[in-house]
Design an enzyme around this catalytic site. Structure first.
Site, short mmCIF file in Angstrom:
data_model
loop_
_atom_site.label_atom_id
_atom_site.label_comp_id
_atom_site.label_asym_id
_atom_site.label_seq_id
_atom_site.Cartn_x
_atom_site.Cartn_y
_atom_site.Cartn_z
NE ARG A 175 -2.45 1.65 3.44
CZ ARG A 175 -2.37 1.00 4.60
NH1 ARG A 175 -2.82 -0.23 4.72
NH2 ARG A 175 -1.84 1.58 5.66
CG ASP A 228 -10.24 14.05 -16.48
OD1 ASP A 228 -9.46 13.54 -17.30
OD2 ASP A 228 -11.24 13.46 -16.03
CE LYS A 237 -12.48 5.76 -19.88
NZ LYS A 237 -12.92 7.01 -19.28
CE1 TYR A 256 -16.54 9.22 -18.19
CE2 TYR A 256 -16.43 9.11 -15.81
CZ TYR A 256 -16.57 8.49 -17.03
OH TYR A 256 -16.72 7.13 -17.08
C1 LIG Z 1 -13.44 7.49 -18.11
C2 LIG Z 1 -13.17 8.82 -17.58
C3 LIG Z 1 -13.05 9.05 -16.20
C4 LIG Z 1 -13.23 7.95 -15.19
O1 LIG Z 1 -12.26 6.96 -15.31
P1 LIG Z 1 -12.49 5.44 -14.86
O2 LIG Z 1 -11.19 4.79 -15.20
O3 LIG Z 1 -13.67 4.92 -15.61
O4 LIG Z 1 -12.76 5.45 -13.39
C5 LIG Z 1 -12.77 10.33 -15.78
N1 LIG Z 1 -12.64 11.35 -16.66
C6 LIG Z 1 -12.76 11.17 -17.99
C7 LIG Z 1 -12.60 12.33 -18.88
C8 LIG Z 1 -13.03 9.91 -18.49
O5 LIG Z 1 -13.17 9.73 -19.80
#
Ligand SMILES: *Cc1c(COP(=O)(O)O)cnc(C)c1O
Length: 393
Positions: free
Chosen positions: A55, A182, A207, A109
């Site tokens: 951890r 983000d 992604k 998101y």
């Molecule tokens: C998919 C996504 C998230 C969340 O990510 P997870 O891996 O599904 O928890 C956050 N921000 C954006 C822009 C995303 O496309």
């Protein structure tokens, strides 16, 4: 020794031979031993570097975190179990010793909106929503609400608006707040927000970075001011990614720039093609000279690179016609997520913006004929042929 004992200990805790593995192995051990307890004591006391408990740190995760730092810049990276977990930790890190108030881009998101509304707000952390592309509105919200944190995405979902990260970072800093960006849609190939003054960068590595549709993971990358805090928070709260997923993510990142280059080139060509189709009413793509944020795009993104997400409206379509279009696709995958090697299509009114009323959706510009396309690395003409067949009446 009896079989019960041998089964537990045999083969383990070998010293590594002199050879260095060419790629980082998957370290699944949850804890580590040393020749003597005195060394372990020093490791626990952080007097000497070393691993003690997974951890706190894990060699596979550490390798991935080093890779993430190399991509985004910054002073500390934390690989987390999901993009949402990364977002949660960035927000906590930003707010820990600041005013418990958030100013956020209204186009975010879906799960991030829900997290701010259903997790942070009940704990007394209120969010004010602004159009992040309207700088005077952002300035006003900062002055009125005095937030501890500002949240935005580099490229918004699904209408692909691009906020001026550089200007917003200046304004956020002047207001004594921290900026969380983000960067999932744009990726560090297009922009590295920390270089423009952001304090935390968040990724859903699920992604583009991992890129193969086989990992759920996230990352937070913090500037020097917040790096110790991020590590300390992680040690205590434990949002860490598993070593298997770390390994897959690292493996994915090795080809990420190549994949992304191809995806962006494919997307440019497909966006042009879509715009010329009589069955398509409107295309949202950052290369469009008439894009509302064209100036910001030219200033912040590398020339000719516009990302690999396209949104478009099917002329005269409602939900039923959009579903029929999606069902006709043979190659493009009808599924949530984005950034994978395969092209994917999604209906925002069904997924990310499902919980918003049709009227509210209309107000934010997400019509019932809007489709979002994540362009993959396949041959461009094959993708176009699939879209063309599905668009045919
Ligand atoms: C998919 C996504 C998230 C969340 O990510 P997870 O891996 O599904 O928890 C956050 N921000 C954006 C822009 C995303 O496309």
């Amino acid at each position: 020794m009896k079989i019960q004992t041998k089964a537990v200990h045999a083969g383990d805790r070998k010293r590594h031979c002199k050879a260095i593995p060419v790629t980082t192995p998957i370290y699944t051990a949850s804890s580590y031993v040393y020749e003597d307890v005195a060394t372990l004591d020093k490791v626990f006391g952080r007097e000497v570097e070393g691993d003690s408990y997974s951890r706190y740190e894990n060699p596979t995760n550490r390798a991935l975190e080093e890779q993430l730092l190399a991509l985004e810049g910054g002073a500390a990276a934390l690989a987390t179990a999901s993009g949402m977990s990364a977002m949660q930790f960035a927000l906590l890190g930003a707010l820990l010793d600041r005013r418990k108030r958030v100013v956020s881009a209204s186009a975010l998101y879906g799960a991030t909106i829900r997290m701010l509304q259903s997790l942070f707000e009940p704990m007394g952390i209120e969010t004010t929503w602004v159009d992040i592309c309207d700088l005077p509105a952002v300035e006003k919200a900062l002055a009125e609400k005095k937030p501890g944190c500002v949240v935005m995405e580099t490229i918004s979902n699904p209408l692909l608006r691009v906020g001026a990260v550089d200007r917003i970072a200046e304004m956020t800093k002047a207001a004594g707040a921290a900026l969380v960006v983000d960067n999932t849609f744009a990726t560090p190939v297009m922009i590295r927000p920390l270089e423009f003054g952001a304090n935390f960068v968040v990724h859903s590595v699920t992604k583009y970075l991992a890129g193969h549709g086989d990992v759920l993971g996230g990352a937070v990358i913090a500037d020097a001011e917040h790096s110790e805090q991020l590590r300390a928070m992680s040690r205590t709260a434990g949002p860490v990614l598993g070593p298997f997923e770390s390994y897959l993510t690292m493996r994915g990142i090795k080809t990420f720039p190549l994949r992304f280059e191809r995806q962006c080139a494919n997307a440019r060509r497909i966006a042009e093609w879509l715009a010329a189709q009589p069955g398509v009413a409107k295309v949202y793509f950052p290369a469009d000279p008439g894009h509302p944020d064209a100036g910001v795009i030219a200033r912040l993104f590398p020339q000719g690179v516009y990302g690999a997400m396209i949104s478009f409206e099917i002329k005269g379509a409602g939900k039923e016609q959009v579903f029929a279009f999606m069902d006709k696709l043979q190659l493009v995958v009808r599924a949530t997520s984005l950034g994978d090697v395969h092209s994917m299509v999604l209906y925002p009114a069904m997924s990310s913006h499902r919980d918003i009323s049709p009227k509210q959706r209309e107000r934010v510009g997400i019509r019932d004929n809007l489709v979002r396309l994540s362009v993959g690395i396949e041959d461009t003409e094959d993708i176009i042929a699939d879209l063309a067949a599905a668009l045919e009446k």
